[in-house]
Scaffold this motif. Sequence first.
Motif, short mmCIF file in Angstrom:
data_model
loop_
_atom_site.label_atom_id
_atom_site.label_comp_id
_atom_site.label_asym_id
_atom_site.label_seq_id
_atom_site.Cartn_x
_atom_site.Cartn_y
_atom_site.Cartn_z
N GLN A 15 0.82 -1.21 0.00
CA GLN A 15 0.00 0.00 0.00
C GLN A 15 0.85 1.26 0.00
O GLN A 15 0.48 2.27 -0.60
CB GLN A 15 -0.95 0.00 1.19
N LYS A 16 2.00 1.23 0.65
CA LYS A 16 2.91 2.39 0.64
C LYS A 16 3.83 2.38 -0.57
O LYS A 16 4.56 3.33 -0.80
CB LYS A 16 3.75 2.42 1.91
N ASN A 17 3.84 1.25 -1.32
CA ASN A 17 4.68 1.10 -2.50
C ASN A 17 6.17 1.18 -2.14
O ASN A 17 6.95 1.84 -2.82
CB ASN A 17 4.32 2.15 -3.56
N GLU A 18 6.56 0.47 -1.07
CA GLU A 18 7.93 0.53 -0.57
C GLU A 18 8.45 -0.86 -0.20
O GLU A 18 7.69 -1.69 0.29
CB GLU A 18 8.01 1.39 0.69
N ILE A 19 9.73 -1.05 -0.41
CA ILE A 19 10.46 -2.21 0.12
C ILE A 19 11.75 -1.68 0.71
O ILE A 19 12.45 -0.89 0.07
CB ILE A 19 10.79 -3.25 -0.98
N GLU A 20 12.07 -2.11 1.92
CA GLU A 20 13.32 -1.74 2.58
C GLU A 20 13.96 -2.99 3.15
O GLU A 20 13.28 -3.87 3.66
CB GLU A 20 13.06 -0.77 3.73
N PHE A 21 15.29 -3.07 3.06
CA PHE A 21 16.01 -4.18 3.68
C PHE A 21 17.49 -3.83 3.76
O PHE A 21 17.95 -2.86 3.17
CB PHE A 21 15.81 -5.48 2.89
N LYS A 22 18.21 -4.66 4.50
CA LYS A 22 19.67 -4.57 4.54
C LYS A 22 20.20 -5.79 3.81
O LYS A 22 19.61 -6.87 3.87
CB LYS A 22 20.18 -4.55 5.97
N MET A 23 21.30 -5.60 3.10
CA MET A 23 21.91 -6.71 2.40
C MET A 23 23.38 -6.79 2.79
O MET A 23 24.01 -5.78 3.08
CB MET A 23 21.76 -6.55 0.89
N GLN A 24 23.90 -8.02 2.82
CA GLN A 24 25.28 -8.24 3.21
C GLN A 24 26.02 -8.93 2.09
O GLN A 24 25.49 -9.84 1.45
CB GLN A 24 25.34 -9.10 4.46
N ILE A 25 27.24 -8.48 1.85
CA ILE A 25 28.03 -9.00 0.74
C ILE A 25 28.32 -10.48 0.96
O ILE A 25 28.50 -10.92 2.08
CB ILE A 25 29.33 -8.20 0.57
N ILE A 26 28.31 -11.22 -0.14
CA ILE A 26 28.64 -12.65 -0.10
C ILE A 26 30.06 -12.81 -0.62
O ILE A 26 30.39 -12.35 -1.72
CB ILE A 26 27.68 -13.47 -0.98
N ILE A 27 30.88 -13.49 0.15
CA ILE A 27 32.25 -13.73 -0.26
C ILE A 27 32.39 -15.23 -0.55
O ILE A 27 31.87 -16.05 0.19
CB ILE A 27 33.24 -13.30 0.83
N ASN A 28 33.07 -15.56 -1.64
CA ASN A 28 33.26 -16.96 -2.05
C ASN A 28 31.92 -17.65 -2.26
O ASN A 28 31.64 -18.68 -1.66
CB ASN A 28 34.10 -17.73 -1.03
N ASP A 29 31.10 -17.09 -3.12
CA ASP A 29 29.77 -17.61 -3.38
C ASP A 29 29.82 -18.92 -4.16
O ASP A 29 28.90 -19.70 -4.11
CB ASP A 29 28.95 -16.56 -4.15
#
Length: 114
Positions: A99-113
């Motif tokens: 309804q607010k038209n929003e997505i928020e999150f934190k992301m963490q880098i992946i090492i040696n995927d």
Amino acid sequence: MAYSSGFRNKLVTILNRKEQTVGKYGIDSAGVEWEPVGTVWANVSWAKGNRAMNNGSLDVYGVENVRMLWNDKVTMRSRIQYGGKTYQILPETFHDDYQKNEIEFKMQIIINDK
């Protein structure tokens, strides 16, 4: 209130998991594959503030804050490609509001995927 278009100034690619495969040793024993499902404009900024400074650990510096318009492609299990790096979404930080038209999150880098 949705985020203004000038606020969303970085292109990010959303990766979702391909279908599960059954290998010799069970589901996904041969590895998990990810496929791009779309590219969207987002605001990406490094995690800052008292909590990040107090932690002082190396894993804090690989964390980015992301805000984007709501879409049905990104979930808390998605991965994000940004700046030539691949990140995983921290599930406990994923907040979406249609309804607010929003997505928020934190992301963490992946090492040696691989």
